[in-house]
Scaffold this motif. Structure first.
Motif, PDB file in Angstrom:
ATOM      1  N   HIS A 115       0.833  -1.204   0.000  1.00 35.53           N
ATOM      2  CA  HIS A 115       0.000   0.000   0.000  1.00 35.53           C
ATOM      3  C   HIS A 115       0.873   1.261   0.000  1.00 35.53           C
ATOM      4  O   HIS A 115       0.689   2.162  -0.823  1.00 35.53           O
ATOM      5  N   TYR A 176     -11.146   7.480   1.463  1.00 38.12           N
ATOM      6  CA  TYR A 176     -10.834   6.136   0.984  1.00 38.12           C
ATOM      7  C   TYR A 176     -10.806   6.063  -0.541  1.00 38.12           C
ATOM      8  O   TYR A 176      -9.961   5.358  -1.111  1.00 38.12           O
ATOM      9  N   PHE A 177     -11.703   6.802  -1.203  1.00 40.00           N
ATOM     10  CA  PHE A 177     -11.846   6.660  -2.650  1.00 40.00           C
ATOM     11  C   PHE A 177     -11.252   7.813  -3.464  1.00 40.00           C
ATOM     12  O   PHE A 177     -11.411   7.842  -4.684  1.00 40.00           O
ATOM     13  N   ARG A 182      -7.583   5.287  -3.294  1.00 34.13           N
ATOM     14  CA  ARG A 182      -8.315   4.259  -4.050  1.00 34.13           C
ATOM     15  C   ARG A 182      -7.357   3.237  -4.647  1.00 34.13           C
ATOM     16  O   ARG A 182      -7.535   2.023  -4.474  1.00 34.13           O
ATOM     17  N   PHE A 185      -5.303   1.267  -1.819  1.00 38.45           N
ATOM     18  CA  PHE A 185      -6.099   0.224  -1.159  1.00 38.45           C
ATOM     19  C   PHE A 185      -6.364  -0.950  -2.091  1.00 38.45           C
ATOM     20  O   PHE A 185      -6.122  -2.108  -1.736  1.00 38.45           O
ATOM     21  N   LEU A 186      -6.880  -0.647  -3.285  1.00 38.84           N
ATOM     22  CA  LEU A 186      -7.251  -1.724  -4.202  1.00 38.84           C
ATOM     23  C   LEU A 186      -6.027  -2.459  -4.731  1.00 38.84           C
ATOM     24  O   LEU A 186      -6.013  -3.696  -4.788  1.00 38.84           O
ATOM     25  N   GLU A 189      -4.508  -4.648  -2.038  1.00 40.97           N
ATOM     26  CA  GLU A 189      -5.419  -5.758  -1.758  1.00 40.97           C
ATOM     27  C   GLU A 189      -5.328  -6.834  -2.842  1.00 40.97           C
ATOM     28  O   GLU A 189      -5.270  -8.036  -2.537  1.00 40.97           O
ATOM     29  N   TYR A 221     -11.970  -3.304  -0.138  1.00 45.61           N
ATOM     30  CA  TYR A 221     -12.284  -2.268  -1.117  1.00 45.61           C
ATOM     31  C   TYR A 221     -13.717  -2.388  -1.634  1.00 45.61           C
ATOM     32  O   TYR A 221     -14.478  -1.412  -1.618  1.00 45.61           O
ATOM     33  N   HIS A 222     -14.102  -3.547  -2.108  1.00 45.57           N
ATOM     34  CA  HIS A 222     -15.407  -3.690  -2.750  1.00 45.57           C
ATOM     35  C   HIS A 222     -16.545  -3.559  -1.745  1.00 45.57           C
ATOM     36  O   HIS A 222     -17.597  -3.001  -2.065  1.00 45.57           O
ATOM     37  N   GLU A 225     -16.814   0.130  -1.119  1.00 41.41           N
ATOM     38  CA  GLU A 225     -17.408   0.802  -2.279  1.00 41.41           C
ATOM     39  C   GLU A 225     -18.929   0.641  -2.277  1.00 41.41           C
ATOM     40  O   GLU A 225     -19.666   1.598  -2.574  1.00 41.41           O
TER      41      GLU A 225
END
Length: 426
Positions: A115, A176-177, A182, A185-186, A189, A221-222, A225
């Motif tokens: 990250h 977060y986004f 974004r 994190f994604l 992950e 993440y998902h 979201e």
């Protein structure tokens, strides 16, 4: 370049499979502190090489707050020592220190350095050290660094931060986004999941892998979201959040959901106030005798501050336009000239919204320079930072500060449902 460079480790001769196998709970738990540090450093070395960074960041253990897994700034990745070395967190509650064990600390340590190295990669894109083919992503990162813009809210302008730390009621989702977080994190992950799949196929699963998978399922993440889309009632929340930041930074006016835009602008203003208060607190600690200097969070933005924010925005717009492969140099210069004219109008609107007396000629600076292309000439009082001519396109400073994405402290997340924050990468 900060601490970017070559950081050799004892594990440099291992294959990727051999290196990542050391993150198995049975192996990682037996490593000494300096061995764990070398493992995390070697992981970052290879991730940096794969991403195309110039040099690799230096990994260090640090005594960070319990809710902060790591941070990155100036080519240094700090990793929470208690988490990565001992698999513990310590909290103060009612005067007592409570210790919390992190069952998947081996995997969380891997995720943390991946990250944070994404932030280092982003920093190098923002400051121009490296370039990537994705112009859209580059623009998103530039519009999400530690710079400010003038935000119009409730008929008045206030300075807002282009990087969001989550200060408002819905601020966590804005934090977060935003594009830098974004992707950190994604990306971390997904990369962690790929490494764990490889280890599981070869060695089988283990409790730490299952604990990590459970945390991703509930707070990854998902999952986050879906929460954001439901909270804002906007299936395009992530896109509109980052488009709002770009509209603010580059001076564009791409349509976005109005509720999302309002939430982002409120967070921009709240973040700027919070960061300024933090700066003031630090300054007060180092200069206690200066009691006259204090930050007023309700103080409206001054015309001088607004002018500076606009100059930075035009600079950023020009840099974005001149590097846009779909736009010719002449088009970039012409559109920047038009943008400069819009900002002269914006200053007049700002003065009117603040109840100031407007003048026939709006002076953006003491000097008078112009932007010219194909016979187009702006007002003589155009922005000084955008003195551009067809023969002198190098007169624009980027106005972009890429240092320190992700180097602030935010609230933790309860990943395993035990009511205790498990830490957050930032």
């Amino acid at each position: 370049m900060g601490a970017y460079g070559v950081h050799p480790t004892r594990y440099g001769n291992l294959s990727n499979d051999q290196l990542y196998a050391m993150f198995r709970e049975s192996t990682y738990s037996k490593l000494e502190e300096n061995e764990k540090l070398d493992l995390l450093q070697e992981t970052v070395n290879r991730d940096a090489l794969e991403k195309g960074e110039v040099g690799a960041p230096e990994v260090r253990f640090a005594d960070l707050p319990a809710n902060e897994s790591g941070n990155a700034a100036n080519g240094v990745i700090n990793v929470n020592r208690n988490m990565a070395v001992n698999g513990t967190q310590f909290f103060e509650y009612n005067g007592q220190t409570i210790q919390h064990s992190i069952s998947d600390y081996n995997v969380q340590s891997l995720n943390t350095v991946l990250h944070e190295n994404t932030h280092c990669f982003q920093d190098q894109i923002i400051d121009g050290t490296i370039t990537i083919e994705d112009a859209q992503k580059t623009a998103e990162y530039q519009a999400n660094s530690f710079t400010s813009s003038a935000v119009l809210q409730d008929g008045r302008y206030q300075l807002g931060s282009q990087y969001l730390i989550g200060e408002t009621a819905n601020g966590y989702y804005c934090y977060y986004f935003q594009s830098t977080e974004r992707d950190a994190f994604l990306g971390a992950e997904e990369r962690t999941a790929a490494i764990l799949r490889g280890l599981t196929e070869k060695y089988g699963t283990e409790p730490s892998f299952e604990a990590y998978a459970k945390s991703v399922e509930s707070t990854g993440y998902h999952a986050t979201e879906r929460e954001a889309i439901e909270r804002f009632q906007n299936p395009n929340f992530v896109r509109d959040l980052n488009q709002t930041l770009q509209n603010q930074y580059f001076g564009t006016n791409v349509p976005v959901d109005k509720n999302t835009e309002a939430a982002v602008k409120a967070e921009m203003i709240a973040t700027h106030k919070s960061l300024q208060q933090q700066i003031t607190q630090v300054n007060n600690l180092s200069a206690k005798e200066d009691t006259k200097m204090s930050f007023d969070p309700n103080k409206p933005v001054s015309l001088e501050e607004y002018n500076a924010a606009l100059r930075n925005s035009v600079n950023a717009y020009y840099e974005h336009a001149i590097n846009d492969p779909t736009m010719s140099k002449e088009e970039a210069i012409k559109s920047t000239a038009e943008m400069s004219e819009k900002y002269i109008d914006a200053v007049q609107e700002f003065q009117e919204s603040q109840g100031m007396q407007t003048t026939a000629g709006v002076s953006m600076n003491e000097g008078t320079q112009s932007i010219g292309s194909n016979g187009i000439q702006t007002d003589a009082n155009a922005l000084d930072a955008t003195a551009i001519s067809a023969g002198d396109t190098g007169a624009v400073d980027s106005g972009v500060s890429g240092g320190g994405i992700g180097d602030d402290d935010f609230g933790g997340v309860d990943n395993d449902g035990d009511g205790v924050d498990d830490g957050m990468d930032i």
